[in-house]
Scaffold this motif. Sequence first.
Motif, PDB file in Angstrom:
ATOM      1  N   GLY A   9       0.800  -1.216   0.000  1.00 45.44           N
ATOM      2  CA  GLY A   9       0.000   0.000   0.000  1.00 45.44           C
ATOM      3  C   GLY A   9       0.833   1.266   0.000  1.00 45.44           C
ATOM      4  N   ALA A  10       0.151   2.372   0.234  1.00 36.41           N
ATOM      5  CA  ALA A  10       0.780   3.689   0.235  1.00 36.41           C
ATOM      6  C   ALA A  10       1.568   3.915   1.525  1.00 36.41           C
ATOM      7  N   PRO A  11       2.499   4.870   1.535  1.00 37.47           N
ATOM      8  CA  PRO A  11       3.254   5.174   2.756  1.00 37.47           C
ATOM      9  C   PRO A  11       2.366   5.498   3.959  1.00 37.47           C
ATOM     10  N   ALA A  12       1.176   6.040   3.716  1.00 38.71           N
ATOM     11  CA  ALA A  12       0.287   6.372   4.835  1.00 38.71           C
ATOM     12  C   ALA A  12      -0.058   5.139   5.661  1.00 38.71           C
ATOM     13  N   ASP A  13      -0.177   3.969   5.018  1.00 39.41           N
ATOM     14  CA  ASP A  13      -0.469   2.737   5.753  1.00 39.41           C
ATOM     15  C   ASP A  13       0.681   2.395   6.703  1.00 39.41           C
ATOM     16  N   ARG A  14       1.899   2.585   6.250  1.00 41.66           N
ATOM     17  CA  ARG A  14       3.052   2.267   7.091  1.00 41.66           C
ATOM     18  C   ARG A  14       3.272   3.330   8.168  1.00 41.66           C
ATOM     19  N   ARG A  15       2.900   4.566   7.874  1.00 42.87           N
ATOM     20  CA  ARG A  15       2.980   5.588   8.927  1.00 42.87           C
ATOM     21  C   ARG A  15       2.003   5.267  10.050  1.00 42.87           C
ATOM     22  N   ARG A  16       0.804   4.810   9.703  1.00 42.65           N
ATOM     23  CA  ARG A  16      -0.163   4.438  10.747  1.00 42.65           C
ATOM     24  C   ARG A  16       0.371   3.279  11.579  1.00 42.65           C
ATOM     25  N   PHE A  17       1.005   2.309  10.933  1.00 42.58           N
ATOM     26  CA  PHE A  17       1.622   1.200  11.647  1.00 42.58           C
ATOM     27  C   PHE A  17       2.663   1.721  12.638  1.00 42.58           C
ATOM     28  N   LEU A  18       3.528   2.596  12.178  1.00 45.95           N
ATOM     29  CA  LEU A  18       4.580   3.136  13.035  1.00 45.95           C
ATOM     30  C   LEU A  18       3.995   3.964  14.172  1.00 45.95           C
ATOM     31  N   ASP A  19       3.024   4.819  13.848  1.00 49.02           N
ATOM     32  CA  ASP A  19       2.461   5.713  14.863  1.00 49.02           C
ATOM     33  C   ASP A  19       1.683   4.961  15.926  1.00 49.02           C
ATOM     34  N   TRP A  20       1.115   3.789  15.593  1.00 50.89           N
ATOM     35  CA  TRP A  20       0.457   2.969  16.620  1.00 50.89           C
ATOM     36  C   TRP A  20       1.444   2.660  17.735  1.00 50.89           C
TER      37      TRP A  20
END
Length: 380
Positions: free
Chosen positions: A130-141
């Motif tokens: 997916g897009a980087p936003a999906d991985r940012r949400r993973f990291l921010d969790w």
Amino acid sequence: MALHQLSIDHVRNLQRVRLDGLQQHNVFFGLNGSGKTSVLEAVHLLGMARSFRGTGVKPVITHGQERCVVFGVASLPAPAQSRVHLGVARSASGDTEIRIGGEPVRSLAPLAEHLPLLIVSADTFSLLTGAPADRRRFLDWGVFHVEHGFFRQWQRFRRSIKQRNNLLRRGNIDDLELSVWTKDLAASGAAVSALRKAYFDKLAPRFVSLMGQLAPSLKGIELQFRQGWDAQLEYAEALAQGVTADREQGYTHVGPQRADVRVLSEGHLAADTLSRGQQKLVVCGMKLAQGRLLAELRGLSCTYLIDDLPSELDNEHSRRVCELLAGMEAQVFITCVAREEIQSVWPEPAGLAMFHVEQGQVTPVTPGEAATGDGKQSTD
């Protein structure tokens, strides 16, 4: 905390479900379309006030109903053994009502703190594809649950970049006002990125270690963090260098909103080189590493929602995932079609709480019983 009671009203085909026998490890089995995933969706609603199967709430609510409601009773392990009642109601109009301990709360943050959730489902492949936003949400969790000051800085950053972008879109920009928001953006953005990087530096080696257990044949699996601007520059410097382009195009080009976590296999993007089954193992490794890190740094356990674990995995790799899950202090909810798919690979199958799901009905099944086709119980 761990859920030991769950009440679900009007979540998809789950009209009214009451579960009182939840344990640390819970398996929900049944045919496709029976409502297994909806049980996980209800738990996700309880912890995040939204579904993991899309952003809209209307499809989640049973057809013909005005709202869905999920209540849960969670408890801390001994010696504390304190209990907390959680409740979430979502209406078709989009309204959200959250209660913790019977008291209304207006923010999702306290809800997420009480019931940290990690999910592995078909949509979780977006961590790779997916897009980087999906991985940012993973990291921010992870940063949210580990770093106490992150949420405040993240809110400040979001407010600053919104205001700065609003100014950039104007025809005539007030230079003084722009400089004020740029200064605030530089400070909050640098703080957000520093907290992300500190968390990532702890997460990455744990992920590599877990992948050695999950898929020892996979070589060169690693994570890379990209902060969203030139790593040689301070964020304030990067903003100053990009101000002309920002003015011309009407938005902020660099910053934490452009951050990404790259998942690599021998130097190449994992999404481009790994099979579907290998990708699922990588996703499991990422989520298991987060749960392990939360336990190590905060002494907290999370709740894992694993939808259709056997899909894309052979028995040996399913066994490896189950061994790691069983060895953690986390509560686990797993779905599968046939209960033997999990019983045969779980280290201590006698400790599993089994639930048969059929046509929106959820029935507990003891080890000495088998679920019949009509959702009732019969003795083997």
